[in-house]
Design a protein around this motif. Sequence first.
Motif, short mmCIF file in Angstrom:
data_model
loop_
_atom_site.label_atom_id
_atom_site.label_comp_id
_atom_site.label_asym_id
_atom_site.label_seq_id
_atom_site.Cartn_x
_atom_site.Cartn_y
_atom_site.Cartn_z
N LEU A 156 21.45 -18.52 38.85
CA LEU A 156 21.86 -17.42 37.99
C LEU A 156 20.78 -17.18 36.93
N GLY A 157 20.46 -15.91 36.76
CA GLY A 157 19.30 -15.55 35.96
C GLY A 157 19.49 -15.65 34.47
N ASP A 158 20.70 -16.01 34.01
CA ASP A 158 20.88 -16.14 32.57
C ASP A 158 21.14 -17.59 32.17
N ARG A 214 19.73 -4.18 46.67
CA ARG A 214 20.63 -3.65 45.64
C ARG A 214 22.08 -3.93 45.99
N GLN A 215 22.84 -4.21 44.95
CA GLN A 215 24.26 -4.49 45.14
C GLN A 215 25.10 -3.22 45.08
N GLY A 216 24.56 -2.13 44.69
CA GLY A 216 25.36 -0.90 44.65
C GLY A 216 26.40 -0.93 43.56
N ASP A 217 27.49 -1.59 43.87
CA ASP A 217 28.59 -1.68 42.93
C ASP A 217 28.76 -3.16 42.56
N PRO A 218 28.70 -3.54 41.26
CA PRO A 218 28.82 -4.96 40.92
C PRO A 218 30.24 -5.48 41.09
N LYS A 219 30.55 -5.90 42.31
CA LYS A 219 31.94 -6.32 42.61
C LYS A 219 32.13 -7.82 42.46
N GLY A 220 31.22 -8.49 41.75
CA GLY A 220 31.39 -9.91 41.50
C GLY A 220 30.26 -10.75 42.09
N LEU A 221 30.18 -12.00 41.60
CA LEU A 221 29.09 -12.88 42.03
C LEU A 221 29.18 -13.17 43.54
N MET A 250 16.06 -11.15 44.88
CA MET A 250 16.87 -10.78 43.72
C MET A 250 17.89 -9.74 44.13
N ILE A 251 19.12 -9.96 43.69
CA ILE A 251 20.18 -8.98 43.95
C ILE A 251 20.25 -8.11 42.69
N THR A 252 19.77 -6.91 42.80
CA THR A 252 19.65 -6.06 41.61
C THR A 252 20.67 -4.93 41.63
N ILE A 270 18.69 -14.81 43.60
CA ILE A 270 18.96 -14.71 42.16
C ILE A 270 19.71 -13.40 41.89
N PRO A 271 21.01 -13.50 41.62
CA PRO A 271 21.79 -12.27 41.37
C PRO A 271 21.57 -11.78 39.94
N VAL A 272 21.17 -10.54 39.79
CA VAL A 272 20.92 -9.99 38.45
C VAL A 272 21.54 -8.59 38.32
N ALA A 273 22.61 -8.37 39.08
CA ALA A 273 23.18 -7.02 39.10
C ALA A 273 24.41 -6.88 38.20
N GLY A 274 24.75 -7.95 37.48
CA GLY A 274 25.94 -7.90 36.62
C GLY A 274 25.77 -6.88 35.51
N LEU A 275 26.87 -6.51 34.89
CA LEU A 275 26.83 -5.47 33.85
C LEU A 275 26.43 -6.03 32.49
N GLY A 276 26.50 -7.35 32.32
CA GLY A 276 26.10 -7.96 31.05
C GLY A 276 26.88 -7.42 29.87
N THR A 277 28.19 -7.25 30.04
CA THR A 277 28.98 -6.61 28.97
C THR A 277 29.05 -7.45 27.69
N ARG A 278 28.87 -8.80 27.83
CA ARG A 278 28.93 -9.62 26.62
C ARG A 278 27.74 -9.37 25.71
N PHE A 279 26.73 -8.69 26.26
CA PHE A 279 25.51 -8.50 25.49
C PHE A 279 25.25 -7.05 25.14
P1 UTP Z 1 28.23 -13.03 34.76
O1 UTP Z 1 29.68 -12.87 34.78
O2 UTP Z 1 27.62 -14.02 33.85
O3 UTP Z 1 27.46 -11.68 34.47
O4 UTP Z 1 27.73 -13.24 36.24
P2 UTP Z 1 27.92 -10.29 33.99
O5 UTP Z 1 29.12 -9.83 34.73
O6 UTP Z 1 26.71 -9.44 34.05
O7 UTP Z 1 28.21 -10.62 32.46
P3 UTP Z 1 29.32 -10.13 31.44
O8 UTP Z 1 30.42 -11.14 31.58
O9 UTP Z 1 29.69 -8.73 31.76
O10 UTP Z 1 28.62 -10.24 30.11
C1 UTP Z 1 26.86 -14.30 36.63
C2 UTP Z 1 25.62 -13.77 37.31
O11 UTP Z 1 25.94 -13.00 38.44
C3 UTP Z 1 25.35 -11.73 38.39
C4 UTP Z 1 25.02 -11.49 36.93
O12 UTP Z 1 23.88 -10.64 36.82
C5 UTP Z 1 24.76 -12.89 36.41
O13 UTP Z 1 23.42 -13.29 36.61
N1 UTP Z 1 26.30 -10.75 38.96
C6 UTP Z 1 27.59 -10.72 38.53
C7 UTP Z 1 25.86 -9.90 39.94
O14 UTP Z 1 24.68 -9.91 40.35
N2 UTP Z 1 26.76 -9.00 40.46
C8 UTP Z 1 28.04 -8.94 40.04
O15 UTP Z 1 28.79 -8.10 40.59
C9 UTP Z 1 28.46 -9.83 39.05
#
Ligand code: UTP
Length: 305
Positions: free
Chosen positions: A132-134, A105-112, A57-59, A11-20
């Motif tokens: 995906l956790g969302d 840990r993913q360190g740097d969020p370089k994409g899913l 979990m990928i945090t 379950i990847p949860v390391a994204g930046l969540g910029t939309r939120f």
């Molecule tokens: P999203 O694109 O929905 O998440 O990635 P995000 O980048 O956090 O969101 P925005 O667009 O900036 O609002 C889908 C999933 O992949 C994870 C996110 O946490 C989400 O669950 N993800 C994404 C990672 O774990 N690492 C990444 O580098 C990118």
Amino acid sequence: MSTSAVRKAVIPVAGLGTRFLPVTKAMPKEMLPVVDKPAIQYVVEEAVSVGIDDILMITGRNKRALEDHFDRVPSLEATLEAKGDSKKLAAIQESNNLGDIHYVRQGDPKGLGHAVLCAERHVGNEPFAVLLGDDLIDERDELLSDMIRVQQATGGSVVALMEVPREQISAYGCADVTEVAGESYVQVHGLVEKPEPADAPSNLAIIGRYVLHPAVFEVLHHTEAGRGGEIQLTDALQTLARREGEGGGVYGVVFRGRRYDTGDKLSYLKAVVTLAVQRDEFGADLRSWLADFVANGAEAPSSHA
Ligand code: UTP
């Protein structure tokens, strides 16, 4: 003991969540409450419900809140026990007993795609699920178990697809598919990340469930950053879709059930209201409040403080 043909979930949860933003400044969007549980708990429960008992979990820098949520809180347990509040005690203990949860840990969020690659060592050489956790799937609807069956039958990788109105396809990965004679799943020939509606090969969007062959790791090692400068899982799957033999082939299960997206503000609010009105404790009250609210021109009815 796992009862599933697929034992591990990522379950990847390391994204930046910029939309939120700004709420995701200091906490992951997956920890946002959906009624009274964080979104991530629904997702972990879904994995556990199909017999998966090893969750990775990928945090990112937000690891703490997640780890705490799935850990015990002895002082709170003792307080509730002393008060004889067994209902609340059970509610907080529910999230401690959801299989083995590991963190990397993913360190740097370089994409899913890069997040999934971080799971390579833990997963090893076996098929695994990615959730995906969302993205929440209603517990009354089957998806993951169907996908596991298709992975076992085909030996390839499986994505979850959902029909969306064509004008919305640019928010998703999109699949080019053909039917498989006599089967309920489809074969995926191509995948495009967030296409313009005019360029989209179909109205089938990829949603947040995957069951992947471990061959995806070797492909991800060689996948260059794509759209948005991120290493895209979709690009790696595109390579696997074209590959024949061991680990090749991508298939799709078209989901027609209830899905709740919690990744952006409007979808999240809809998800919370939809799930809240189904609750026994206050669903009926909320429904009648909402009816008054709408009848009142979306002003809070003054008699209901
Ligand atoms: P999203 O694109 O929905 O998440 O990635 P995000 O980048 O956090 O969101 P925005 O667009 O900036 O609002 C889908 C999933 O992949 C994870 C996110 O946490 C989400 O669950 N993800 C994404 C990672 O774990 N690492 C990444 O580098 C990118």
